[in-house]
Design an enzyme around this catalytic site. Sequence first.
Site, mmCIF file in Angstrom:
data_model
loop_
_atom_site.group_PDB
_atom_site.id
_atom_site.type_symbol
_atom_site.label_atom_id
_atom_site.label_comp_id
_atom_site.label_asym_id
_atom_site.label_seq_id
_atom_site.Cartn_x
_atom_site.Cartn_y
_atom_site.Cartn_z
ATOM 1 N N SER A 258 8.637 22.488 -11.809
ATOM 2 C CA SER A 258 7.636 21.522 -12.268
ATOM 3 C C SER A 258 7.219 20.473 -11.242
ATOM 4 O O SER A 258 6.306 19.697 -11.498
ATOM 5 C CB SER A 258 8.142 20.815 -13.532
ATOM 6 O OG SER A 258 9.280 20.028 -13.260
ATOM 7 N N LYS A 303 9.102 13.098 -19.540
ATOM 8 C CA LYS A 303 8.623 12.785 -18.190
ATOM 9 C C LYS A 303 7.675 11.592 -18.184
ATOM 10 O O LYS A 303 7.705 10.774 -17.248
ATOM 11 C CB LYS A 303 7.968 14.013 -17.568
ATOM 12 C CG LYS A 303 8.977 15.112 -17.268
ATOM 13 C CD LYS A 303 8.394 16.246 -16.458
ATOM 14 C CE LYS A 303 9.493 17.222 -16.055
ATOM 15 N NZ LYS A 303 9.009 18.296 -15.178
#
EC number: 3.4.21.53
Length: 365
Positions: A258, A303
């Site tokens: 990611s 996140k």
Amino acid sequence: MPRRTVTLLTSTLVLVALLCAGVLIPVPYAEMSPGPTVNTLADHDGEPVLQVSGRKTYEASGHLNMTTVRVTSPDYRMNLPEAIWGWLSGDSLIVPHDNLYPQGTTEQQSTQENAEEFSQSQENAKVAALRELDIPVSSRIVVAAVTKDSPAEGRLHAGDVIESVDGTKVEEADDVAGAVTKHKVGEKVRFSVIPAAKAAAAEKRHEKPTGAHDITVTTVRSGKDQGPSRPIVGIQAGVDHTFPFSIDIKLADVGGPSAGLMFALGLVDKLTPGDLTGGKFVAGTGTIDDDGKVGAIGGIGMKTVGARRAGAQYFLTPADNCAAASEDTPDGLTLVKVRTIGDAVKALDKIHDGRTKGLPSCAKS
């Protein structure tokens, strides 16, 4: 002993037994929580995250932070009180264990998979960044892996460059499997390959590898655990690249794919004059492929929380994560929708100039 006392004592013992059971009996859940963020433009643990040699680089201010998610390990078994505490806490997410780790996955397997995905994301980020800057990158099809006890073992090796199969040049990794499956079981397949050692030496010189020779491998029938029955030789093909200068990405204790987008943007910033962010604090996430397409990731809510805690004002969000991210956006954080590295660079130009009203935004589903 009075009946009331007996009842009270019994109830207390039952309650204690239930509490003990809750602590001792594991539940099939795992926990996700916001992890640390790392500025790809800066140093981490005493050395630059992005290291370029053989090409002029430029100082960059501001932040282009990659973000992470903390998760409990595959082997950790959460108990009921921990799960309840996680559900009640606004800082974590409790999910079924099998959602993160398919049944039977060990901690070693998970670590290995994350490391491989992280390594591939670094490679993709380099290619995407250089192509965004119109810097030529040559690619080649290679043997990515050789199956143990297969016909290819000892004949083909990981890192060998595959020039052609049966005299036909291969352009994509899938071309190799396609050429092999045209054969019948027991037939020979002719590979024209450059040995891995020669390819590695050429890579160090930033040159295209040469010196191909032919190797024949006999096909066998695929096993029951390898999908539909078909002829195979026991290799997995992949793509490797030759860069015109050296690029190293130094970041330990991080896994998964990611961070690709933020690594690529950090490289674009370092390889071009000026600052992409204009000194602003930008964080983000997203996988990236060689063509610069940005893909969705897991744990987007964790996140965004981690990014805002670190001080981020803007968060570059994969388009396919936008709906989920916008459901509970931290105060003070602007979500910016991106589909490609080009989208991200254009968004950063607007952030740099203060033209934030024109930023592509994420909308709730």
